[in-house]
Design an enzyme around this catalytic site. Sequence first.
Site, short mmCIF file in Angstrom:
data_model
loop_
_atom_site.label_atom_id
_atom_site.label_comp_id
_atom_site.label_asym_id
_atom_site.label_seq_id
_atom_site.Cartn_x
_atom_site.Cartn_y
_atom_site.Cartn_z
N ASP A 163 0.84 -1.19 0.00
CA ASP A 163 0.00 0.00 0.00
C ASP A 163 0.88 1.25 0.00
OD1 ASP A 163 -0.95 -0.93 3.34
OD2 ASP A 163 0.74 0.33 2.73
N LYS A 172 -2.72 2.47 -5.40
CA LYS A 172 -2.85 3.28 -6.61
C LYS A 172 -3.55 2.57 -7.76
CE LYS A 172 1.24 6.18 -6.10
NZ LYS A 172 2.65 6.09 -6.43
N MET A 216 -4.64 7.93 13.27
CA MET A 216 -5.67 8.49 12.37
C MET A 216 -6.53 9.53 13.10
SD MET A 216 -6.76 4.97 10.43
CE MET A 216 -6.57 3.89 11.84
C1 SAM Z 1 -4.34 2.71 8.66
S1 SAM Z 1 -3.33 3.13 10.03
C2 SAM Z 1 -2.06 1.97 9.85
C3 SAM Z 1 -1.24 1.78 11.09
C4 SAM Z 1 -0.14 0.78 10.90
N1 SAM Z 1 -0.65 -0.56 10.70
C5 SAM Z 1 0.84 0.77 12.09
O1 SAM Z 1 0.96 -0.26 12.77
O2 SAM Z 1 1.48 1.78 12.33
C6 SAM Z 1 -2.60 4.63 9.49
C7 SAM Z 1 -2.22 5.52 10.63
O3 SAM Z 1 -1.02 5.06 11.24
C8 SAM Z 1 -0.26 6.16 11.66
N2 SAM Z 1 0.96 6.18 10.84
C9 SAM Z 1 1.31 5.30 9.90
N3 SAM Z 1 2.53 5.59 9.40
C10 SAM Z 1 2.96 6.69 10.06
C11 SAM Z 1 4.13 7.48 9.99
N4 SAM Z 1 5.13 7.19 9.16
N5 SAM Z 1 4.23 8.56 10.82
C12 SAM Z 1 3.24 8.87 11.68
N6 SAM Z 1 2.10 8.14 11.78
C13 SAM Z 1 1.96 7.08 10.98
C14 SAM Z 1 -1.10 7.40 11.39
O4 SAM Z 1 -1.86 7.65 12.56
C15 SAM Z 1 -1.94 6.95 10.25
O5 SAM Z 1 -3.12 7.71 10.12
#
Ligand code: SAM
Length: 294
Positions: free
Chosen positions: A38, A59, A169
Site C-alpha cells: 500500500d 494506486k 488516524m
Molecule cells: C491505517 S493506520 C495503519 C497503522 C499501521 N498498521 C501501524 O501499525 O502503524 C494509518 C495511521 O497510522 C499512523 N501512521 C502510519 N505511518 C505513520 C508514519 N510514518 N508517521 C506517523 N504516523 C503514521 C497514522 O496515525 C496513520 O493515520
Amino acid sequence: MHEHNGVVTLVGAGPGDPDLLTVGALRALQRADVVVHDHLVCPDILALAPQATLIDVGKLPFGERTEQETINSILVREGSLGRNVVRLKGGDPFLFGRGTEEIQALHQAGVPFRVIPGVSSLNGVLGAAGVAVTARGRNRGFAVFSGAGSGDADFAQWAQAPGPAVIYMGVHKAAAIARAFMAAGRAADTPVVVVARGGGANEVIAETTLAGLPALLADAAAWTPAIIAIGVEREHAFRARPLDGKIAWAAGDWLNSEAADYARALGARPVRLEEGAQHPLARAVNAGVKASRT
Ligand SMILES: C[S@@+](CC[C@H](N)C(=O)[O-])C[C@H]1O[C@@H](n2cnc3c(N)ncnc32)[C@H](O)[C@@H]1O
C-alpha cells in the site's frame, strides 16, 4: 508456474524507515515473487525485492483507495497461482491494518498464509522521536485508539483511561479529541506530541498542549499521516542532545556510515539530500535559515 501451492505472507513493513524492518520481513521480501503493497510503504523498502512483481494497491485504478475486497481477491488470486506473495503493510498488520480481513479471506479460499509482525507507529515513530509511552515510576499503562470511525462519545470514554493516550488516524478529529480530553478533566496544558510522516525525509515532530492541538493541526491534510500522543513529553534526555531537531542533509551513501550514526546520537536526523530537496524545510536550509523541527 510453481507446482505447489503459493503462500501469502502478511508482512509488517514498519512505519517507513528501512532500519525498522525485521529480519523476517527482509527474508520474506528477498524470496517474494509478488509484493502487494500500500502507499504507506517507502521505496527503499520495496527496493529490497528487486526480483518481485510489485502491485501497488494504493494506486490501482479503482478510485482513490482500492477496496479491501479487491485487495483480498488479489491476494487469493496470486496465492492460488502458486506464487510466493508478500502482502507488505505499513507498521504492523494487526494494528489498524485490516490484517484480520486479509487472513480471513485467505483462510476461506484455502490459501496458506503466515504473518510477520512489524514495528508499529506506536513505538517506531513515537519511540524514535523520544516519546516513551511507559516509564518506571511514571505510568504502568496507556490507551491506544483510532480517531477514524470514532465520535465524541468514544473520545469521552478514552479520555477516562489512566495514563497517556496514543491516537492513530486522529488528525482530522483533533479538535473533538482535545475537547473531550479537557471535558474529562485533563488540564489544558497537558503535553501533546505529534509526529507526522515519521521515519521519512519529511518527518515533522511538534510539541504542543491539549489546548494548542486544534490550531496546530488545523491544516489537517498537511499533517497526514501522523500519530498523536497525549499526556507524555519527549524525554528530556532527547531534547537535551546538542543537535536535537536539526536535519543533516547528506549524500545517500553517507547515511549508512558511522559518522551518520554519530550525528543521530547527537540528535540530528540525517536525510538524503535528493529525497528532501523539494521540501519546505530543505528550501529553508538552502536559503540559509537554521532548520529545526516545528
Ligand atoms: C491505517 S493506520 C495503519 C497503522 C499501521 N498498521 C501501524 O501499525 O502503524 C494509518 C495511521 O497510522 C499512523 N501512521 C502510519 N505511518 C505513520 C508514519 N510514518 N508517521 C506517523 N504516523 C503514521 C497514522 O496515525 C496513520 O493515520
